[in-house]
Write an enzyme that holds these catalytic residues in place. Structure first.
Site, PDB file in Angstrom:
ATOM      1  N   SER A   1      14.162  -3.546   1.691  1.00  0.00           N
ATOM      2  CA  SER A   1      13.932  -2.959   0.099  1.00  0.00           C
ATOM      3  C   SER A   1      14.410  -4.039  -0.885  1.00  0.00           C
ATOM      4  O   SER A   1      13.973  -5.284  -0.969  1.00  0.00           O
ATOM      5  CB  SER A   1      14.548  -1.632   0.043  1.00  0.00           C
ATOM      6  OG  SER A   1      14.382  -0.903  -1.214  1.00  0.00           O
TER       7      SER A   1
ATOM      8  N   GLU B   1      11.734  18.400  -6.242  1.00  0.00           N
ATOM      9  CA  GLU B   1      10.844  19.744  -6.555  1.00  0.00           C
ATOM     10  C   GLU B   1      10.360  19.618  -8.077  1.00  0.00           C
ATOM     11  O   GLU B   1       9.187  20.215  -8.238  1.00  0.00           O
ATOM     12  CB  GLU B   1      11.881  20.712  -6.706  1.00  0.00           C
ATOM     13  CG  GLU B   1      12.466  21.103  -5.288  1.00  0.00           C
ATOM     14  CD  GLU B   1      11.096  21.547  -4.195  1.00  0.00           C
ATOM     15  OE1 GLU B   1      10.336  22.015  -4.819  1.00  0.00           O
ATOM     16  OE2 GLU B   1      11.280  21.096  -3.082  1.00  0.00           O
TER      17      GLU B   1
ATOM     18  N   HIS C   1      10.337   5.179   3.199  1.00  0.00           N
ATOM     19  CA  HIS C   1      11.130   3.934   3.017  1.00  0.00           C
ATOM     20  C   HIS C   1      12.344   4.237   3.786  1.00  0.00           C
ATOM     21  O   HIS C   1      13.029   5.218   3.891  1.00  0.00           O
ATOM     22  CB  HIS C   1      11.265   4.256   1.733  1.00  0.00           C
ATOM     23  CG  HIS C   1      12.045   2.651   1.062  1.00  0.00           C
ATOM     24  ND1 HIS C   1      11.366   1.617   1.032  1.00  0.00           N
ATOM     25  CD2 HIS C   1      13.066   2.580   0.570  1.00  0.00           C
ATOM     26  CE1 HIS C   1      12.034   0.933   0.426  1.00  0.00           C
ATOM     27  NE2 HIS C   1      13.378   1.340   0.156  1.00  0.00           N
TER      28      HIS C   1
END
Length: 538
Positions: A228, A360, A449
């Site tokens: 990353s 959410e 990821h």
């Protein structure tokens, strides 16, 4: 999706390679090494002073070794400077503090914790694991952690160099570097450069080049690896050289976010102005007097001020300052010293599920919202692209299409573009896609990821706090981890990820575009992402 599924080399990853002797033998390397004495602790003499480490599990380990001067006081937001050294023998048996960063007990519901106290600005230290100090010139692996440019540490158990050092007969180095506002704010004082994080990493790499021989490492056989943000860093370092030669010979790029829009100096100054406003400071001089705890606390409001719907949140970013960094790091692996570096690059199949799959706020995403976001990438082809992504995932919700677009925008397509361009130039590059999904959280994360990290290190015992590993079949998990771990070791040792316990892994070229699918069944597949590559016109 594959253009020619008939050309395939497959192996089930349900076996296991355990133990350094067996793994080294599988790679054609040394079957054993002389372990350090269990009596006297290991000691090395460096130009900076003497270091006394410890013997742990048959390895000589040196922790908390300073590689640059503490970036405190007037050195806050200055490039890394040399450490003055010390008198006598310095104990190197405890990790140094991690770089200041946001922290919540227990971490998040995906990765768990990714950086733990103590934190301190005096954080520029590194750690070394070696089978034995001095003597043999072993290949060196330098690991740079990721963490969205705001979290992580070289002292995390997750990133312990123990498995690589023992199983591969390698010297392994992990580093701390400045994060968040302390590493990524840009001020442009009197034309000064930014990217203080990069000056730290460069100082650490030069330290390795100058000192690793004392730890039994070969300064002319260095691999820099990262995931990353750490993979982004690895690419950014590729443009550096010493005495006309690259500082390292190989690069492992795990999920590099090469699709990031790196801000210019002017754009970075706008972000800095927002940060100054949050803290009520008028300039960098006032900000230097602010305790680091308040700087880190301001990170949360920076998330709010910089967030864009449908994009991965990154409140702090590198800067194209035309000094330390003058282009997207991918360009540095195509010309200059970076062109001569061997590259292993890959991504996970559902990268963006890490950030969006359990959020959410995105659960009720509509098709119209995704079409608007897709327009940023595809322009007037947004409807065509939406239909393609939805068709590839039966029963896909709009949020699933959104996550796949973000994954491709930020990770897969830029990585493929780099592989394509290196292959066109005849430069060595190997590509992989990590495909094994996790059943955690009802399978909503997929192959997210960071999921490949414990497989890379083959150290699941160090990841017990990570919720996203819950429910993985131990036999499949351990078999794939053994395969991947051995491939990474082989690449570090030889510049080639092949070993006899896996399918043959060809270099990525413009004829076959071989990509290794890392899954419960590992397969070398031609043009694995060809449909999406053409959709994105790469």
């Amino acid at each position: 999706m594959t253009d020619d599924p008939s050309r395939r080399d497959v192996i089930k990853t349900t076996g296991s390679l355990a133990g350094g002797a067996l793994l080294a033998g599988a790679l054609g390397g040394p079957a054993a090494h002389a372990a350090p004495s269990q009596g006297e602790p290991p000691v090395v003499q460096l130009p900076m002073g003497r270091l006394r480490g410890a013997t742990e599990g048959g390895l000589a380990v040196f922790k908390g070794v300073p590689y640059a001067a503490p970036p405190i006081g007037p050195l806050r937001w200055r490039p890394a400077e040399p450490h003055p050294g010390w008198q006598g023998t310095r104990e190197a048996t405890a990790f140094g503090p991690s770089a200041p960063q946001p922290y919540r007990e227990g971490g998040d519901q995906v990765l768990g914790t990714h950086g733990s106290p103590p934190f301190d600005e005096d954080c520029l230290t590194l750690n070394v694991w070696t089978p034995a100090a001095g003597g043999a010139k072993r290949p060196v692996m330098v690991w740079i952690h990721g963490g969205g440019f705001i979290s992580g540490s070289g002292s995390l158990p997750n990133y312990s160099g123990e498995t690589f050092a023992r199983n591969g007969d390698l010297v392994v180095v992990t580093i701390n570097y400045r994060l968040g506002p302390l590493g990524y704010l840009y001020f442009g004082e009197n034309g000064a450069d930014g990217n203080f994080w990069l000056t730290d990493q460069l100082a650490a790499l030069r330290w390795v080049k100058d000192n690793i021989t004392a730890f039994g490492g070969d300064p002319d056989n260095i691999t820099v690896a990262g995931q990353s943000g750490g993979a982004f860093s690895t690419a950014a370092l590729a443009g550096t050289r010493t005495k006309g030669r690259p500082l390292f010979q190989r690069a492992i790029l795990q999920s590099p976010p090469l699709g990031l829009e790196i801000p210019t100096r002017a754009e970075s100054l706008q972000r800095t102005a927002a940060f100054l406003d949050i803290l009520g400071a008028k300039d960098v001089a006032e900000l230097r007097a602010v305790p680091w705890q308040r700087l880190i606390a301001a990170t949360f409001e920076m998330f709010d001020r910089t967030a864009r719907w449908g994009y991965w949140s990154t409140p702090f970013l590198p800067v194209i300052d035309m000094g330390t960094l003058d282009s997207n790091p991918a360009e540095l692996l195509l010309s200059g010293p970076g062109a001569d570096i061997d590259v292993l690059i890959g991504w996970t199949r559902e990268e963006a599920n890490f950030a969006f799959g359990l959020d959410e706020r995105y659960a009720a995403t509509t098709k119209d919202q995704v079409l608007a976001r897709a327009t940023d990438t595809f322009g007037n082809r947004a409807s065509e692209a939406y239909a393609a992504y939805a068709g590839a995932r039966p029963g896909a919700r709009p949020v699933d299409v959104l996550m796949d677009i973000i994954s491709d925008d930020l990770f897969r397509i830029p990585a493929l573009a780099l592989a394509e361009r290196r292959a066109m130039r005849g430069r060595p590059v190997w590509a992989y896609q990590f495909d094994l999904p996790t059943p955690a959280h009802e399978g909503r994360l997929g192959a997210a990821h960071c999921l490949e990290l414990p497989f890379t290190f083959n150290n699941f015992d160090k990841w017990s706090q990570a919720p996203f590993l819950t429910g993985l079949n131990p036999r499949v998990r351990d078999g794939l981890a053994a395969t991947m771990h051995a491939s990474w070791i082989s690449f570090v040792r030889t510049g080639d990820p092949n070993h006899h316990a896996m399918p043959h892994w060809d270099r990525y070229d413009r004829n076959f575009r071989t990509t290794m699918s890392l899954d419960s069944v590992t397969a070398a597949t031609d043009d694995l992402a060809g449909y999406w590559r053409r959709l994105h016109r790469v």
